[in-house]
Design a protein around this motif. Structure first.
Motif, PDB file in Angstrom:
ATOM      1  N   UNK A  26       0.827  -1.204   0.000  1.00 37.53           N
ATOM      2  CA  UNK A  26       0.000   0.000   0.000  1.00 37.53           C
ATOM      3  C   UNK A  26       0.867   1.262   0.000  1.00 37.53           C
ATOM      4  N   UNK A  27       1.939   1.262   0.782  1.00 37.98           N
ATOM      5  CA  UNK A  27       2.853   2.406   0.801  1.00 37.98           C
ATOM      6  C   UNK A  27       3.519   2.602  -0.556  1.00 37.98           C
ATOM      7  N   UNK A  28       3.921   1.511  -1.187  1.00 38.55           N
ATOM      8  CA  UNK A  28       4.565   1.583  -2.501  1.00 38.55           C
ATOM      9  C   UNK A  28       3.608   2.146  -3.541  1.00 38.55           C
ATOM     10  N   UNK A  29       2.353   1.702  -3.518  1.00 39.72           N
ATOM     11  CA  UNK A  29       1.352   2.194  -4.466  1.00 39.72           C
ATOM     12  C   UNK A  29       1.080   3.669  -4.225  1.00 39.72           C
ATOM     13  N   UNK A  30       0.915   4.070  -2.963  1.00 36.40           N
ATOM     14  CA  UNK A  30       0.663   5.488  -2.655  1.00 36.40           C
ATOM     15  C   UNK A  30       1.810   6.376  -3.116  1.00 36.40           C
ATOM     16  N   UNK A  31       3.033   5.907  -2.903  1.00 35.63           N
ATOM     17  CA  UNK A  31       4.205   6.681  -3.314  1.00 35.63           C
ATOM     18  C   UNK A  31       4.228   6.860  -4.824  1.00 35.63           C
ATOM     19  N   UNK A  32       3.931   5.802  -5.563  1.00 32.60           N
ATOM     20  CA  UNK A  32       3.935   5.877  -7.027  1.00 32.60           C
ATOM     21  C   UNK A  32       2.836   6.797  -7.539  1.00 32.60           C
ATOM     22  N   UNK A  33       1.650   6.702  -6.952  1.00 28.96           N
ATOM     23  CA  UNK A  33       0.533   7.537  -7.395  1.00 28.96           C
ATOM     24  C   UNK A  33       0.686   8.981  -6.941  1.00 28.96           C
ATOM     25  N   UNK A  34       1.443   9.202  -5.877  1.00 26.55           N
ATOM     26  CA  UNK A  34       1.622  10.544  -5.344  1.00 26.55           C
ATOM     27  C   UNK A  34       2.659  11.375  -6.068  1.00 26.55           C
ATOM     28  N   UNK A  35       3.294  10.844  -7.071  1.00 22.32           N
ATOM     29  CA  UNK A  35       4.242  11.656  -7.807  1.00 22.32           C
ATOM     30  C   UNK A  35       5.527  10.965  -8.179  1.00 22.32           C
ATOM     31  N   UNK A  36       5.754   9.751  -7.694  1.00 21.23           N
ATOM     32  CA  UNK A  36       6.974   9.021  -8.040  1.00 21.23           C
ATOM     33  C   UNK A  36       7.000   8.700  -9.527  1.00 21.23           C
ATOM     34  N   UNK A  37       5.816   8.404 -10.102  1.00 17.66           N
ATOM     35  CA  UNK A  37       5.733   8.180 -11.538  1.00 17.66           C
ATOM     36  C   UNK A  37       5.737   6.732 -11.973  1.00 17.66           C
ATOM     37  N   UNK A  38       6.344   5.833 -11.195  1.00 21.03           N
ATOM     38  CA  UNK A  38       6.420   4.430 -11.581  1.00 21.03           C
ATOM     39  C   UNK A  38       6.136   3.552 -10.369  1.00 21.03           C
ATOM     40  N   UNK A  39       5.226   2.591 -10.547  1.00 20.80           N
ATOM     41  CA  UNK A  39       4.966   1.596  -9.524  1.00 20.80           C
ATOM     42  C   UNK A  39       5.934   0.448  -9.759  1.00 20.80           C
ATOM     43  N   UNK A  44       7.664 -12.694  -6.177  1.00 19.41           N
ATOM     44  CA  UNK A  44       8.237 -13.705  -5.292  1.00 19.41           C
ATOM     45  C   UNK A  44       9.393 -14.476  -5.929  1.00 19.41           C
ATOM     46  N   UNK A  45       9.596 -14.331  -7.228  1.00 18.45           N
ATOM     47  CA  UNK A  45      10.730 -14.960  -7.911  1.00 18.45           C
ATOM     48  C   UNK A  45      11.903 -14.004  -8.099  1.00 18.45           C
ATOM     49  N   UNK A  46      11.742 -12.775  -7.638  1.00 16.93           N
ATOM     50  CA  UNK A  46      12.815 -11.798  -7.741  1.00 16.93           C
ATOM     51  C   UNK A  46      12.757 -10.921  -8.981  1.00 16.93           C
ATOM     52  N   UNK A  47      11.744 -11.090  -9.813  1.00 18.98           N
ATOM     53  CA  UNK A  47      11.607 -10.256 -11.021  1.00 18.98           C
ATOM     54  C   UNK A  47      10.945  -8.934 -10.654  1.00 18.98           C
ATOM     55  N   UNK A  48      11.342  -7.872 -11.349  1.00 23.78           N
ATOM     56  CA  UNK A  48      10.761  -6.552 -11.103  1.00 23.78           C
ATOM     57  C   UNK A  48       9.657  -6.276 -12.110  1.00 23.78           C
ATOM     58  N   UNK A  49       8.553  -5.727 -11.606  1.00 22.35           N
ATOM     59  CA  UNK A  49       7.431  -5.320 -12.435  1.00 22.35           C
ATOM     60  C   UNK A  49       7.322  -3.808 -12.301  1.00 22.35           C
ATOM     61  N   UNK A  50       7.392  -3.116 -13.429  1.00 27.86           N
ATOM     62  CA  UNK A  50       7.309  -1.651 -13.448  1.00 27.86           C
ATOM     63  C   UNK A  50       6.072  -1.240 -14.241  1.00 27.86           C
ATOM     64  N   UNK A  51       5.247  -0.390 -13.638  1.00 30.40           N
ATOM     65  CA  UNK A  51       4.031   0.090 -14.287  1.00 30.40           C
ATOM     66  C   UNK A  51       4.012   1.611 -14.165  1.00 30.40           C
TER      67      UNK A  51
END
Length: 74
Positions: A26-39, A44-51
């Motif tokens: 929830x903190x990560x989503x709020x940070x991205x929506x608040x102006x970070x620009x990327x979620x 669980x396999x160590x892969x990164x998902x960027x949206x």
């Protein structure tokens, strides 16, 4: 923990299984929506998902409880 992300102009949802807690997600989503620009979520396999945050339609954070699969005899 399972997180489902609805992306604008995309027919399918993104479903990511991660080891992060619901509070951390929830903190990560709020940070991205608040102006970070990327979620950014690590699955669980160590892969990164960027949206890109501008394309997020909704985010659903599932419960941490896993339901049993199959038949159980009680």
């Amino acid at each position: 923990m399972e997180i489902t992300i609805g992306v604008q102009n995309l027919a399918r949802e993104l479903v990511v299984e991660t080891d992060q807690s619901a509070e951390d997600l929830a903190k990560t989503v709020r940070k991205a929506l608040g102006g970070d620009g990327v979620l950014e979520i690590t699955d669980s396999r160590g892969r990164q998902v960027l949206v890109p945050a501008a394309t997020i339609g909704y985010v659903e954070i599932g419960s941490g409880d896993q339901r049993p699969v199959g038949f159980n005899s009680l």
